[in-house]
Design a protein around this motif. Structure first.
Motif, short mmCIF file in Angstrom:
data_model
loop_
_atom_site.label_atom_id
_atom_site.label_comp_id
_atom_site.label_asym_id
_atom_site.label_seq_id
_atom_site.Cartn_x
_atom_site.Cartn_y
_atom_site.Cartn_z
N ASN A 1 -17.80 82.97 -31.36
CA ASN A 1 -19.30 83.01 -31.14
C ASN A 1 -19.82 82.21 -32.21
N MET A 2 -19.42 82.07 -33.68
CA MET A 2 -19.97 81.13 -34.50
C MET A 2 -19.81 79.85 -34.06
N SER A 3 -18.55 79.64 -33.36
CA SER A 3 -18.54 77.97 -33.06
C SER A 3 -19.76 77.54 -32.07
N GLU A 4 -19.73 78.65 -31.18
CA GLU A 4 -20.79 78.44 -30.19
C GLU A 4 -22.47 78.15 -30.64
N LYS A 5 -22.40 79.21 -31.57
CA LYS A 5 -23.87 79.30 -32.25
C LYS A 5 -23.95 77.71 -33.17
N GLU A 6 -22.96 77.21 -33.60
CA GLU A 6 -23.28 76.15 -34.47
C GLU A 6 -23.36 74.72 -33.20
N ASP A 7 -22.60 75.13 -32.32
CA ASP A 7 -22.91 74.02 -31.02
C ASP A 7 -24.38 74.01 -30.57
N GLN A 8 -25.03 75.18 -30.67
CA GLN A 8 -26.49 75.30 -30.20
C GLN A 8 -27.36 75.08 -31.09
N ILE A 9 -26.88 74.87 -32.50
CA ILE A 9 -27.98 74.76 -33.45
C ILE A 9 -28.46 73.09 -33.35
N GLU A 10 -29.82 72.94 -33.20
CA GLU A 10 -30.34 71.63 -33.12
C GLU A 10 -30.51 70.90 -34.49
N PRO A 11 -30.21 69.60 -34.59
CA PRO A 11 -30.39 69.02 -35.74
C PRO A 11 -32.12 69.11 -36.57
N CYS A 12 -31.93 69.27 -37.77
CA CYS A 12 -33.26 69.63 -38.39
C CYS A 12 -33.41 69.09 -39.46
N PRO A 13 -33.40 67.72 -39.77
CA PRO A 13 -33.42 67.22 -41.18
C PRO A 13 -34.77 67.55 -41.93
N LEU A 14 -34.76 67.75 -43.40
CA LEU A 14 -35.81 67.92 -44.02
C LEU A 14 -36.76 66.93 -44.01
N THR A 15 -38.15 67.10 -43.73
CA THR A 15 -39.23 65.90 -43.85
C THR A 15 -40.17 66.28 -44.60
N ALA B 1 -44.81 66.70 -63.00
CA ALA B 1 -44.20 66.80 -61.83
C ALA B 1 -44.03 68.32 -61.29
N PHE B 2 -43.81 68.54 -60.15
CA PHE B 2 -43.71 69.78 -59.44
C PHE B 2 -42.23 70.37 -59.54
N VAL B 3 -41.79 71.45 -60.17
CA VAL B 3 -40.48 71.59 -60.47
C VAL B 3 -39.98 72.98 -59.62
N LYS B 4 -40.65 73.46 -58.81
CA LYS B 4 -40.35 74.43 -58.03
C LYS B 4 -40.31 74.24 -56.19
N LEU B 5 -39.42 74.46 -55.54
CA LEU B 5 -39.45 74.05 -54.20
C LEU B 5 -38.82 75.26 -53.30
N GLU B 6 -39.60 75.74 -52.56
CA GLU B 6 -39.04 76.79 -51.46
C GLU B 6 -39.14 76.13 -50.06
N LEU B 7 -37.79 76.27 -49.59
CA LEU B 7 -37.55 75.91 -48.25
C LEU B 7 -36.80 77.06 -47.35
N LYS B 8 -37.15 78.19 -47.76
CA LYS B 8 -36.56 79.44 -46.83
C LYS B 8 -36.89 79.50 -45.30
N ASP B 9 -35.94 79.55 -44.85
CA ASP B 9 -35.93 79.82 -43.29
C ASP B 9 -36.93 78.89 -42.51
N ARG B 10 -36.45 77.62 -42.69
CA ARG B 10 -36.77 76.46 -41.81
C ARG B 10 -35.89 75.86 -40.79
N ARG B 11 -34.83 76.60 -40.62
CA ARG B 11 -33.67 76.05 -39.89
C ARG B 11 -33.24 74.75 -40.00
N LEU B 12 -33.28 74.39 -41.16
CA LEU B 12 -32.59 73.14 -41.72
C LEU B 12 -31.40 72.75 -41.72
N THR B 13 -30.73 71.85 -41.05
CA THR B 13 -29.30 71.41 -41.31
C THR B 13 -29.09 70.36 -41.99
N ASP B 14 -30.10 69.50 -42.73
CA ASP B 14 -29.97 68.45 -43.52
C ASP B 14 -31.05 68.39 -44.70
#
Length: 315
Positions: free
Chosen positions: A25-39, A60-73
């Motif tokens: 199931n995990m492998s299937e889910k991985e196959d279904q994950i669409e690439p989503c690079p950080l922009t 400079a900004f020293v804190k970055l929050e990227l939670k739950d963005r479906r990122l793959t890269d």
């Protein structure tokens, strides 16, 4: 084969089949994950906490929050070299190598991703990293883990089966280790000279091994495991103050003999939900071996109980 053995064999077979099914199931889910690079469009709104950098003239900004963005890269993050706090939890990340450029990073939360191991990850290069959480990933062991400044490590809810391959000389500042909800069967391999707090609840631990090396440990949490004895609690654990063994299989009072070696420091003990607590004079028996104990199963020790235990010792 008896009916009971047949049932046990079927249960094991069903469990193995379930595990294989989960992996599929995990492998299937991985196959279904669409690439989503950080922009930049995703990254910029997550920046906060403007601070001085370098010689104090630049900011400079020293804190970055990227939670739950479906990122793959998260390759883009390597350009923000002044980051000190980073949250990339609840994404689809398996590769943290872009973090190698973040040499000022102090705090990293990567819970709920797909990290399968520490080898090949850049954590050893993050010389100021003090707090790391990789709960609910796919880790199976700790080989390759290092971090000279690391003080707190949270690995709750992975699939860690053994603690081996630790680079002890690269983890000398680690004081808190969270390994709840993994698949450990033994405590062997946890040699961390400055460790103070160790959380091992909800594993399948049957043996306590190698704990004599944890001379500075103050808290040991072993709730909901499969311990039948307390063999392995060592007199070398000279700082142990809190021990939780709730929800195990300890049944005989002779198991308490293993605690005598830590009786001078132990102040709180939790043995609830073990068969032992149903035996006659349970609390009195514990106190006769641990006269300095202050709390047993969350209940304070009364002066009357202490007096009664001392009387029993004199008899």
């Amino acid at each position: 084969m008896s009916e009971g053995e047949d049932h046990a064999w079927l249960s094991e077979g069903e469990e193995a089949a379930n595990e294989e099914g989960q992996e599929e199931n995990m492998s299937e889910k991985e196959d279904q994950i669409e690439p989503c690079p950080l922009t930049k469009e995703i990254l910029i709104p997550g920046l906060s906490l403007l601070c001085r950098t370098g010689n104090g003239l630049a900011h400079a900004f020293v804190k970055l929050e990227l939670k739950d963005r479906r990122l793959t890269d998260i390759a883009l993050v390597s350009s923000f070299v002044h980051l000190r706090f980073l949250d990339v939890s609840s994404n689809h990340l398996s590769d943290l190598s872009p973090l190698a450029a973040l040499t000022q990073l102090l705090w990293l939360k990567g819970d709920g991703n797909m990290v399968a191991g520490f080898r090949g990850q850049p954590l050893g290069q993050l010389t100021y990293l003090q707090w790391l959480s990789l709960a609910l990933n796919r880790l199976r062991d700790l080989e390759g883990l290092e971090g000279l400044a690391l003080e707190s490590l949270n690995l709750i809810g992975n699939g860690i089966q053994r603690v081996s391959g630790l680079l002890y000389h690269h983890l000398t500042n680690l004081v808190t280790l969270e390994l709840r909800g993994n698949k450990l069967e033994t405590t062997d391999g946890i040699y961390l000279p400055n460790l103070r707090r160790l959380y091992l609840a909800q594993n399948t631990i049957k043996r306590l091994e190698g704990l004599g090396k944890l001379e500075r440990l103050t808290t040991l949490h072993l709730r909901d495991n499969q311990l039948e004895t307390l063999d392995g609690i060592s007199p070398n654990m000279k700082s142990l103050q809190y021990l939780n063994i709730r929800g195990n299989l300890v049944s005989a009072q002779r198991a308490l003999r293993s605690l005598v070696g830590v009786s001078r420091t132990l102040r709180a003990l939790v043995l609830a939900e073990n068969p032992l607590v149903e035996t006659e004079d349970y609390r009195l028996c514990v106190l006769s071996r641990l006269p300095l104990l202050e709390r047993l199963d969350k209940e304070p020790i009364s002066p009357e109980e202490k007096s009664e235990a001392q009387e029993k010792l004199r008899v």
